[in-house]
Design an enzyme around this catalytic site. Structure first.
Site, short mmCIF file in Angstrom:
data_model
loop_
_atom_site.label_atom_id
_atom_site.label_comp_id
_atom_site.label_asym_id
_atom_site.label_seq_id
_atom_site.Cartn_x
_atom_site.Cartn_y
_atom_site.Cartn_z
N HIS A 89 0.86 -1.19 0.00
CA HIS A 89 0.00 0.00 0.00
C HIS A 89 0.89 1.24 0.00
CE1 HIS A 89 -2.89 3.02 1.23
NE2 HIS A 89 -3.85 2.18 0.89
N GLU A 159 -3.87 1.91 -7.41
CA GLU A 159 -4.28 3.01 -6.53
C GLU A 159 -3.38 4.22 -6.78
OE1 GLU A 159 -6.53 1.41 -2.88
OE2 GLU A 159 -4.42 1.55 -2.36
N GLY A 165 -7.79 9.01 -0.49
CA GLY A 165 -8.26 9.86 0.59
C GLY A 165 -8.38 11.33 0.24
C1 PEP Z 1 -6.90 3.04 0.19
O1 PEP Z 1 -6.26 3.55 1.11
O2 PEP Z 1 -6.62 1.90 -0.21
C2 PEP Z 1 -7.96 3.83 -0.40
C3 PEP Z 1 -8.37 3.51 -1.60
O3 PEP Z 1 -8.46 4.89 0.34
P1 PEP Z 1 -9.70 5.85 -0.03
O4 PEP Z 1 -10.79 4.96 -0.59
O5 PEP Z 1 -10.08 6.45 1.27
O6 PEP Z 1 -9.21 6.81 -1.04
#
Ligand code: PEP
Length: 243
Positions: A89, A159, A165
């Site tokens: 992550h 991501e 976030g």
């Molecule tokens: C994450 O931290 O994996 C994530 C996708 O966070 P958010 O949905 O809050 O953007």
């Protein structure tokens, strides 16, 4: 087509009292046509294991045991009832200096313990603006996804760091481009890449989920903030079922 996956990453949130959210979610989605994965803090894993969801850790060590104060091994997560673990992550990469090589070793440890590794990759805002997104994706895939990966033991989560976030989301075309690219790179390495789930993550919520899930090669989502309550996560699961 792989079976779709709605995954929630609770990060460093969640006390025992919050398990009621999962009980509500379980009651609403007892006959879900998609897989549901919840990654609570490690302190709650053993208390989640009887829910109908798959349960995952948020990180694991590269080794199975040893003198590593504060760390958790993949074997321990499996022993506590987890079937999955998030590796790489961006918060781990940034806060703990995790390199692609470390992420690959953690993913390998997950596989050795019988866990599915949810391997996260994604570009920063600067890399997106510099036009190097696909190069970053290539190098993270090559460095973080270990040999021995396959659809049965690996999920890729795209991501974009700048979308996590923040409420900012790439355009659907940007998501389509990156997911198609990831699929092509995985096909070049793994025979069963067509079945390997590729999740989108970054500010997914009820209002944008259906559009994101309609993008080709998006097999579900990794959701942070909007996975913390049943009321927020439930419509995302419903949108995935409808996609
Ligand atoms: C994450 O931290 O994996 C994530 C996708 O966070 P958010 O949905 O809050 O953007």
């Amino acid at each position: 087509m792989p079976r779709k996956l709605a995954a929630g990453n609770w990060k460093m949130n969640g006390l025992r009292a919050d398990l009621t959210q999962l009980e509500t979610l379980a009651a609403r989605h007892s006959d879900a046509s998609v897989d549901i994965l919840i990654c609570p803090p490690a302190t709650l894993i053993s208390q989640c294991k009887d829910l109908l969801f798959d349960i995952g850790g948020q990180d694991c060590h590269t080794l199975m045991a040893g003198a590593h104060t504060g760390d958790i091994s993949a074997k321990m997560l499996a022993d506590a009832g987890a079937s999955h673990v998030i590796t790489g992550h961006s918060e781990r990469r940034m806060d703990h200096g995790e390199t692609d090589a470390i992420v690959a070793a953690k993913s390998q440890a997950a596989h050795a313990a019988g866990l599915v590794a949810v391997i996260c990759i994604g570009e920063t805002r600067d890399q997106r603006e510099a036009g190097t997104t696909l190069d970053v994706i290539d190098s993270q895939l090559a460095g973080s996804v270990p040999d021995g990966a396959g659809a049965y033991n690996t999920v890729i989560a795209y991501e974009p760091v700048w979308a996590i976030g923040t409420g900012k989301v790439p355009t659907l075309d940007q998501i389509r481009q990156v997911h198609g690219h990831i699929r092509a790179r995985m096909r070049a390495r793994f025979d069963d890449a067509a079945e390997m789930r590729i999740l989108y993550g970054g500010s997914v919520k009820a209002s944008n989920a259906a559009d994101i899930f309609a993008v080709p090669d998006v097999d579900g989502a990794l959701v942070g903030g909007a996975s913390l309550t049943a009321d927020d996560f439930s419509p995302i699961i419903t949108a995935l079922e409808a996609s």
